[in-house]
Each structure stands twice: as C-alpha cells, then as structure tokens.
Design a protein around this motif. Structure first.
Motif, PDB file in Angstrom:
ATOM      1  N   ALA A  49       0.825  -1.212   0.000  1.00 41.46           N
ATOM      2  CA  ALA A  49       0.000   0.000   0.000  1.00 41.46           C
ATOM      3  C   ALA A  49       0.858   1.260   0.000  1.00 41.46           C
ATOM      4  N   LYS A  76       2.400   1.691  -3.475  1.00 39.47           N
ATOM      5  CA  LYS A  76       1.389   2.143  -4.425  1.00 39.47           C
ATOM      6  C   LYS A  76       1.016   3.599  -4.174  1.00 39.47           C
ATOM      7  N   LEU A  84      -6.461   3.066  -5.872  1.00 37.86           N
ATOM      8  CA  LEU A  84      -7.280   1.871  -5.675  1.00 37.86           C
ATOM      9  C   LEU A  84      -6.425   0.697  -5.185  1.00 37.86           C
ATOM     10  N   ALA A  85      -5.233   0.566  -5.736  1.00 35.49           N
ATOM     11  CA  ALA A  85      -4.310  -0.486  -5.285  1.00 35.49           C
ATOM     12  C   ALA A  85      -3.877  -0.232  -3.840  1.00 35.49           C
ATOM     13  N   ALA A 128      -5.697   1.214  -1.542  1.00 33.55           N
ATOM     14  CA  ALA A 128      -6.841   0.802  -0.729  1.00 33.55           C
ATOM     15  C   ALA A 128      -6.923  -0.717  -0.619  1.00 33.55           C
ATOM     16  N   SER A 129      -6.635  -1.423  -1.719  1.00 32.21           N
ATOM     17  CA  SER A 129      -6.689  -2.887  -1.668  1.00 32.21           C
ATOM     18  C   SER A 129      -5.600  -3.438  -0.747  1.00 32.21           C
ATOM     19  N   LEU A 133      -6.900  -2.897   2.807  1.00 31.27           N
ATOM     20  CA  LEU A 133      -7.961  -3.875   3.051  1.00 31.27           C
ATOM     21  C   LEU A 133      -7.372  -5.275   3.243  1.00 31.27           C
ATOM     22  N   GLY A 134      -6.395  -5.628   2.423  1.00 38.71           N
ATOM     23  CA  GLY A 134      -5.746  -6.927   2.568  1.00 38.71           C
ATOM     24  C   GLY A 134      -5.081  -7.087   3.920  1.00 38.71           C
ATOM     25  N   MET A 136      -8.594 -13.888  -2.185  1.00 36.79           N
ATOM     26  CA  MET A 136      -7.347 -13.126  -2.046  1.00 36.79           C
ATOM     27  C   MET A 136      -6.158 -13.960  -2.505  1.00 36.79           C
ATOM     28  N   ALA A 160      -5.888 -13.806  -6.214  1.00 42.65           N
ATOM     29  CA  ALA A 160      -5.360 -12.521  -6.685  1.00 42.65           C
ATOM     30  C   ALA A 160      -3.883 -12.375  -6.352  1.00 42.65           C
TER      31      ALA A 160
END
Length: 150
Positions: A23, A26, A61-62, A64-65, A68-69, A96, A99
C-alpha cells in the motif's frame, strides 16, 4: 513433531506487513501519477497512456486494496475477525489467494524464466515467500476455527 493443527499468528502479521508495504509503495507512485511499484520493473509512458484508468486513480485503488488486505490478514488472528462466519472468511481468503497468487506467480515465472515484464530472480523468491506465507495464514485460520467434534 510439528502438528498441522497448530495455530500460528506470525504468518498473518507478516502478510499484513507485506500488504501495508504494498500500500505504501502504491501510494508513493499514486502521488507521482505513475504505474508500477518502487523497486519493480519500469512501466513505459505508452503502457501508462493505454491503461484503462488514470495512473493515480489505479494506484490509489491499489493502495486501498493493500490496506484492506492487511485488515483481512489481521482479522484471521483477532477476536473481531473470528466473529465473521468461517465460510465467508475462507471464501475471502481463497479469493485473495487467487489474486495474490496470480501476481506472485507472474513475479516467479518472470523472475526465473523471463516473460518480458522485467521482474528479477529476487522478485521471484519474494513471490514464493508471499504465496507460502498466505497459504500458512489461511491454514492456520482454518485450523483455529475448526469445530472440534465431540
């Protein structure tokens, strides 16, 4: 002898740290409106221009992912996370894994075989480590939340 039912928290903490590192990387590129990742292969201006999202938007967005992860990883070892229905959490973890495993798989193949992306051998090693940690985190969660017959 190590039993496979043993619960381990450290893989979840390690995965959370990796997600937070992802995060941060990114976010750094989002601030520069660049695609890619610090320490990764460079992304050309042509690739950035033809991307389906603006670079900054994609990177936020990455980011945020990644956050979240990290939250999901920590949920596997916290009381709050254990309130989530086991089946739902396992479905989220499998999604997950697909991905994360896909991205790590590309790093592994490109790092060791070379498919033209630009990842190096040490990125491939990191990909193997990430998949292993994620699998152990998932196994540990499943073992910790398994109903005991009796």
């Amino acid at each position: 002898m190590v039993t496979s039912d043993r619960r381990r928290r450290w893989p979840a903490y390690a995965v959370a740290v990796l997600f937070l590192g992802y995060a941060v990387g990114k976010a750094a590129f989002a601030l520069q409106a660049r695609l890619g990742f610090p320490g990764g292969p460079p992304v050309s201006a042509a690739e950035t221009g033809s991307y389906f999202l603006e670079a900054a938007t994609a990177q936020w967005l990455a980011t945020a992912s990644g956050v979240l992860g990290a939250c999901v990883a920590l949920a596997t070892v916290t009381a709050l996370g254990h309130r989530v229905p086991r089946t739902l959490m396992l479905l989220v973890l499998v999604g997950m894994l697909l991905a994360v495993g896909g991205g790590a798989g590309i790093m592994i193949v490109d790092g060791f075989v070379g498919i033209g992306v630009g990842w190096q051998w040490y990125h491939g090693v990191l990909g193997i480590l990430v998949i292993g940690l994620f699998l152990e985190m998932t196994r540990s969660y499943a073992a910790a939340t398994r109903r005991v017959a009796g």
